[in-house]
Design a protein around this motif. Structure first.
Motif, PDB file in Angstrom:
ATOM      1  N   VAL A   1      12.269 -85.402 -10.305  1.00  0.00           N
ATOM      2  CA  VAL A   1      11.106 -85.927 -11.016  1.00  0.00           C
ATOM      3  C   VAL A   1       9.984 -84.901 -11.014  1.00  0.00           C
ATOM      4  O   VAL A   1       9.325 -84.677 -12.037  1.00  0.00           O
ATOM      5  CB  VAL A   1      10.655 -87.264 -10.383  1.00  0.00           C
ATOM      6  CG1 VAL A   1       9.298 -87.697 -10.914  1.00  0.00           C
ATOM      7  CG2 VAL A   1      11.698 -88.339 -10.617  1.00  0.00           C
ATOM      8  N   LEU A   2       9.760 -84.253  -9.886  1.00  0.00           N
ATOM      9  CA  LEU A   2       8.722 -83.228  -9.790  1.00  0.00           C
ATOM     10  C   LEU A   2       9.012 -82.068 -10.740  1.00  0.00           C
ATOM     11  O   LEU A   2       8.110 -81.586 -11.447  1.00  0.00           O
ATOM     12  CB  LEU A   2       8.614 -82.717  -8.353  1.00  0.00           C
ATOM     13  CG  LEU A   2       7.552 -81.668  -8.103  1.00  0.00           C
ATOM     14  CD1 LEU A   2       6.170 -82.264  -8.307  1.00  0.00           C
ATOM     15  CD2 LEU A   2       7.703 -81.103  -6.718  1.00  0.00           C
ATOM     16  N   MET A   3      10.250 -81.632 -10.802  1.00  0.00           N
ATOM     17  CA  MET A   3      10.597 -80.529 -11.702  1.00  0.00           C
ATOM     18  C   MET A   3      10.474 -80.959 -13.172  1.00  0.00           C
ATOM     19  O   MET A   3      10.041 -80.169 -14.010  1.00  0.00           O
ATOM     20  CB  MET A   3      12.011 -80.020 -11.421  1.00  0.00           C
ATOM     21  CG  MET A   3      12.133 -79.336 -10.078  1.00  0.00           C
ATOM     22  SD  MET A   3      10.940 -78.031  -9.796  1.00  0.00           S
ATOM     23  CE  MET A   3      11.408 -76.873 -11.016  1.00  0.00           C
TER      24      MET A   3
ATOM     25  N   LEU B   1       8.338 -83.219 -14.365  1.00  0.00           N
ATOM     26  CA  LEU B   1       6.911 -83.268 -14.672  1.00  0.00           C
ATOM     27  C   LEU B   1       6.326 -81.870 -14.823  1.00  0.00           C
ATOM     28  O   LEU B   1       5.497 -81.626 -15.706  1.00  0.00           O
ATOM     29  CB  LEU B   1       6.172 -84.052 -13.582  1.00  0.00           C
ATOM     30  CG  LEU B   1       6.494 -85.543 -13.517  1.00  0.00           C
ATOM     31  CD1 LEU B   1       5.818 -86.180 -12.321  1.00  0.00           C
ATOM     32  CD2 LEU B   1       6.096 -86.238 -14.802  1.00  0.00           C
ATOM     33  N   THR B   2       6.759 -80.935 -13.987  1.00  0.00           N
ATOM     34  CA  THR B   2       6.289 -79.557 -14.096  1.00  0.00           C
ATOM     35  C   THR B   2       6.750 -78.936 -15.411  1.00  0.00           C
ATOM     36  O   THR B   2       5.983 -78.236 -16.081  1.00  0.00           O
ATOM     37  CB  THR B   2       6.816 -78.721 -12.909  1.00  0.00           C
ATOM     38  OG1 THR B   2       6.419 -79.351 -11.700  1.00  0.00           O
ATOM     39  CG2 THR B   2       6.292 -77.313 -12.945  1.00  0.00           C
TER      40      THR B   2
ATOM     41  N   PRO C   1      13.209 -87.360  -5.999  1.00  0.00           N
ATOM     42  CA  PRO C   1      11.849 -86.805  -6.017  1.00  0.00           C
ATOM     43  C   PRO C   1      11.762 -85.354  -6.480  1.00  0.00           C
ATOM     44  O   PRO C   1      10.904 -85.035  -7.318  1.00  0.00           O
ATOM     45  CB  PRO C   1      11.370 -86.974  -4.570  1.00  0.00           C
ATOM     46  CG  PRO C   1      12.149 -88.121  -4.057  1.00  0.00           C
ATOM     47  CD  PRO C   1      13.489 -88.010  -4.717  1.00  0.00           C
ATOM     48  N   PRO C   2      12.617 -84.442  -6.020  1.00  0.00           N
ATOM     49  CA  PRO C   2      12.525 -83.086  -6.564  1.00  0.00           C
ATOM     50  C   PRO C   2      12.837 -83.019  -8.052  1.00  0.00           C
ATOM     51  O   PRO C   2      12.212 -82.236  -8.781  1.00  0.00           O
ATOM     52  CB  PRO C   2      13.558 -82.289  -5.764  1.00  0.00           C
ATOM     53  CG  PRO C   2      13.793 -83.056  -4.536  1.00  0.00           C
ATOM     54  CD  PRO C   2      13.560 -84.480  -4.892  1.00  0.00           C
TER      55      PRO C   2
END
Length: 82
Positions: free
Chosen positions: A54-56, A58-59, A51-52
């Motif tokens: 994927v979040l990074m 996308l950011t 999850p981190p």
């Protein structure tokens, strides 16, 4: 020529045992225990790590897209130029 590195000091009353490298098995239980252990460790950590990441990702992609959009000129600013 002096002592070798492993024989620099004598320690009394300590007995060490070793096995010949030719008698050891290099990959014991590799397929029966090793691969399932890797899969178990992957399953337990994927929900902590993914999850981190994927979040990074996308950011990062969002930031690059916004940056490319802000580099472009706005055609509306130049409508009245001669």
């Amino acid at each position: 020529m002096g002592r070798h590195f492993g024989d620099l000091a004598k320690i009394r009353h300590v007995v060490t045992y070793s096995i010949s490298p030719f008698e050891q098995r290099a990959f014991p239980n590799y397929f029966s225990k090793g691969i399932p252990n890797v899969w178990r460790r992957f399953k337990t950590s994927v929900f902590k790590v993914a999850p981190p990441m994927v979040l990074m990702y996308l950011t990062y992609t969002w930031g690059n897209r916004v940056h490319e959009q802000t580099k472009r000129k706005n055609p509306a600013d130049y409508e009245n130029d001669q």
